[in-house]
Every structure is written in structure tokens, then in C-alpha cells.
Enzyme design. Structure first.
Site, short mmCIF file in Angstrom:
data_model
loop_
_atom_site.label_atom_id
_atom_site.label_comp_id
_atom_site.label_asym_id
_atom_site.label_seq_id
_atom_site.Cartn_x
_atom_site.Cartn_y
_atom_site.Cartn_z
N GLY A 162 -65.48 13.11 -11.41
CA GLY A 162 -65.61 12.65 -9.84
C GLY A 162 -65.86 11.18 -9.27
O GLY A 162 -66.56 10.77 -8.61
N ASN A 218 -63.57 10.02 -7.52
CA ASN A 218 -62.96 10.24 -6.02
C ASN A 218 -64.05 10.67 -5.13
O ASN A 218 -64.37 10.27 -4.18
CB ASN A 218 -61.72 10.88 -5.77
N LEU A 253 -58.45 20.64 -10.75
CA LEU A 253 -57.50 21.38 -11.50
C LEU A 253 -57.29 22.81 -11.65
O LEU A 253 -57.13 23.43 -12.69
CB LEU A 253 -57.36 20.62 -13.10
N ASN A 289 -55.25 17.11 -0.59
CA ASN A 289 -55.32 16.69 -1.87
C ASN A 289 -55.06 15.16 -2.18
O ASN A 289 -54.09 14.87 -1.60
CB ASN A 289 -54.19 17.67 -2.83
N HIS A 341 -53.16 12.95 -5.04
CA HIS A 341 -51.92 12.96 -6.35
C HIS A 341 -51.79 11.65 -6.68
O HIS A 341 -51.78 10.66 -5.87
CB HIS A 341 -50.83 13.76 -5.98
N ASP A 344 -48.37 20.39 -5.21
CA ASP A 344 -48.25 18.97 -4.81
C ASP A 344 -47.07 19.04 -3.70
O ASP A 344 -46.14 18.14 -3.93
CB ASP A 344 -47.79 18.09 -6.15
#
Length: 209
Positions: free
Chosen positions: A12, A14, A91, A108, A110, A151
Site C-alpha cells: 500500500g 500508493n 492484482l 488504475n 500502472h 491496462d
């Protein structure tokens, strides 16, 4: 005030960047209403609890099929009145039913410059291993809206990061997080909360002044 759910599978980092930037008002008009993880022992859940944020464990393994899992996720998001779902190192393939309900309301982060080094199988260190194996001199991170392809979906923000001679996947991963991910993900949440993001019919995300 936009209410966000942050979905995380691991430590975690982010999430912590988001918590910190909500607290210092870099991210405005936003409340982290819940943190969700598919891993019961994910440190992200501990980060949430320490910050006084509700933490929920929901795993596809708890349910007989993807439909049941989708219903469980949607029930929790509804319970907290979520406006925006933020995937921050999550994930799990998001169920189509959830993507449809939260159309253009799931983002999201990436760790590459999409469309390079992305798609099924590209996650975590695998992304950075691919960048180094390809000999790229520049990599970075991307915040995009989530659609039914991995993605994929409208790109909101990207930030480039240099690849240095002698980088290992671990060193590069850290640089991308520090220089790109921890900055553009909070920025994206703030822009959406300010009503400054519009997705046009051609599937392109635009930032309004």
C-alpha cells in the site's frame, strides 16, 4: 465531497501517498471512505486502520464464481457510497459487472508508459524486468480509466522516468514509484474530485482548465 475506495493487494505505498496528500490537502474535496484488499494480511489494510479508515477484506477465493465476487464488491462500494474506485496495486481482474456499474469511475495506476509493458501478466517487478530487458532509456507510470481490457481505457495522466545504467528491477521500481506513481495518482484523484476530467465519445480523457 467525492468518496473514494482504494483497492490494494500488497503493502500500500500508493495508498499511503493518497492518505498523506488527502491529509495535507493536496488532494482536495476527497474522503477515503474504505480500503479493500483481496489479501487478508495485506499491510495496506493495516495502513488504513492506523489512519482510521474502514478496511475490508474481499477475495475472489471466498466466492463460488466471478458473479458472486462482483456482487460482493458492488455491495461494499454501495455501502460506503463510493463515487470513484482507485486501483492502487490491485492484482485482481475487476469483474465486468463492476466495470459496467462504475463506468468511467474506476482508475488504475500502472508502472509503465502505456501502451508499452502492459496487459495480462505485466505487474509488479515483471513490468520493470521487461523495461530493462528491452533496453528502454525511459519508462514511467500511467493513470488510466479501467475498461474491460487489462491496462486499457482512457489515459488520464502519464509521467516519464529515466532508466539508469546499472538499474535492477527493484531500483527502477522504487524510482518509478517515487518520481511518478506517488505524484500522478493523487493528482488524478484531485482532478476528478474537482470535476476537471471529461471523457469524450471517442474514448479520450480531457483535463479542463
Amino acid at each position: 465531497m467525492q468518496k473514494i475506495a482504494v483497492c490494494v493487494s500488497g503493502g500500500g505505498t500508493n495508498l499511503q501517498a493518497i492518505i498523506d496528500k488527502v491529509n495535507d490537502n493536496t488532494i482536495r474535496n476527497t474522503e477515503i471512505a474504505v480500503v479493500i484488499s483481496n489479501k487478508e494480511d495485506a499491510y495496506a489494510l493495516e495502513r488504513a486502520r492506523k489512519a482510521g479508515i474502514p478496511a475490508e477484506y474481499i477475495s475472489p477465493k471466498q466466492y463460488s464464481d466471478r458473479e458472486e465476487f462482483a456482487d460482493a464488491m458492488i455491495a461494499v462500494l454501495d455501502k460506503y457510497g463510493i463515487d470513484l474506485v482507485v486501483l492502487a496495486g490491485y492484482l485482481v481482474i475487476v469483474p465486468k459487472k463492476m466495470i459496467q456499474k462504475y463506468h468511467n469511475r474506476i482508475i488504475n495506476i500502472h508502472p509503465s508508459l502505456i501502451p508499452s509493458h502492459c496487459g495480462m501478466g505485466y505487474y509488479g517487478l515483471k513490468v520493470h524486468e521487461s523495461v530493462l530487458a528491452t533496453g528502454n532509456k525511459i519508462t514511467g507510470a500511467t493513470v488510466h480509466f479501467v475498461d474491460e481490457e487489462a491496462d486499457h481505457g482512457p489515459i488520464l495522466l502519464q509521467k516519464a522516468v529515466e532508466v539508469h545504467e546499472g538499474d535492477t528491477p527493484e531500483i527502477l521500481q522504487r524510482r518509478v514509484m517515487e518520481q511518478a506513481e506517488w505524484n500522478i495518482l493523487p493528482e488524478a484523484i484531485d482532478l476528478i474530485g474537482a470535476g476537471r476530467v471529461k471523457i469524450t465519445d471517442d474514448g479520450i480523457a480531457h483535463i479542463k482548465d
